[in-house]
Design a protein around this motif. Sequence first.
Motif, PDB file in Angstrom:
ATOM      1  N   ASP A 133       0.944  -1.235  -0.156  1.00  0.00           N
ATOM      2  CA  ASP A 133      -0.198  -0.049   0.033  1.00  0.00           C
ATOM      3  C   ASP A 133       0.784   1.087  -0.144  1.00  0.00           C
ATOM      4  O   ASP A 133       0.698   2.100   0.629  1.00  0.00           O
ATOM      5  N   ASN A 214      -4.270  -0.423  -1.613  1.00  0.00           N
ATOM      6  CA  ASN A 214      -5.229  -0.488  -1.031  1.00  0.00           C
ATOM      7  C   ASN A 214      -6.038   1.012  -0.693  1.00  0.00           C
ATOM      8  O   ASN A 214      -7.325   1.031  -0.828  1.00  0.00           O
ATOM      9  N   SER A 215      -5.448   1.830  -0.467  1.00  0.00           N
ATOM     10  CA  SER A 215      -5.897   3.384   0.079  1.00  0.00           C
ATOM     11  C   SER A 215      -6.335   4.074  -1.265  1.00  0.00           C
ATOM     12  O   SER A 215      -5.813   3.842  -2.114  1.00  0.00           O
TER      13      SER A 215
END
Length: 272
Positions: A133, A214-215
């Motif tokens: 991430d 993911n962010s």
Amino acid sequence: MRQSRGIILSIVMIPIACVVAVPFYYILVNTLKTQAQTTAHPLAPPTSFNLDNYIRVFETLPIVQAFFNTLYVTVISIVLMLLIGAMAAFGVLIGKARFATVLGIILVIAFVVPGQATLIPLYRMLAGVQLVDSLNGLIVMYAAGSIFCYFLILGYMRTIPAELFEAARIDGAGAFRVFWSVALPLIRPILVTVGVFQTMWVWNDFITPNVFINSPDKQTLVLQVYTAVGQFTTDWPTFMTLTVIVLVPMIVFFIVAQRQIVSGLVNGSVKG
């Protein structure tokens, strides 16, 4: 004879080009329509120059942030790939024969292993160093593309007379000075060509960002398209507008770099 061959080639290629252009035309014209117009007449030209879909995309999605994320990852990754690939090719070319052979075999084995087969161990490795991430983690992943750069650059370097390197070393230049001042200027055409191809790969890649990011604030442009599949499922004009926004930078880049690609390939084929 040559003129008739050109006419025949044009007769064959123009219909093929038109068929290939139909999907791009379909996407582009529907970005200027409403949902009702797209459903009723998908291939008809727009009745008015309507940019509401483009305004809606920029208002609802972090396109600008995703663009700069993609730009940052692409630029740094390409610089690393070209530098590592060029240094590896130069080291193998002027190094000891046995070492070069062993290293070449290792790189061939690494090159033929599918990247998808190594995603899980790579994910665990990046998680161990806290690069999951992270945009820098993506850069580390893409740096593995140096292997592809290495093979192409090595083939090009072998067309350069070895006497040029030997002359520089006789004049007192060290290995790094020979690489930086002699080798790099001579291999510029292949660096540009490889850089263009790798840029298109990194910019359009989906698997790597999808696995390691993911962010929402770290997503790339391609991930924004994937996210919009659910958000704009029934709003096809808006979804196509997002697709056009993502494609435009690469289309412009390819058009600008097209001459460099041809130049690099031609120079590599006739050099030496």
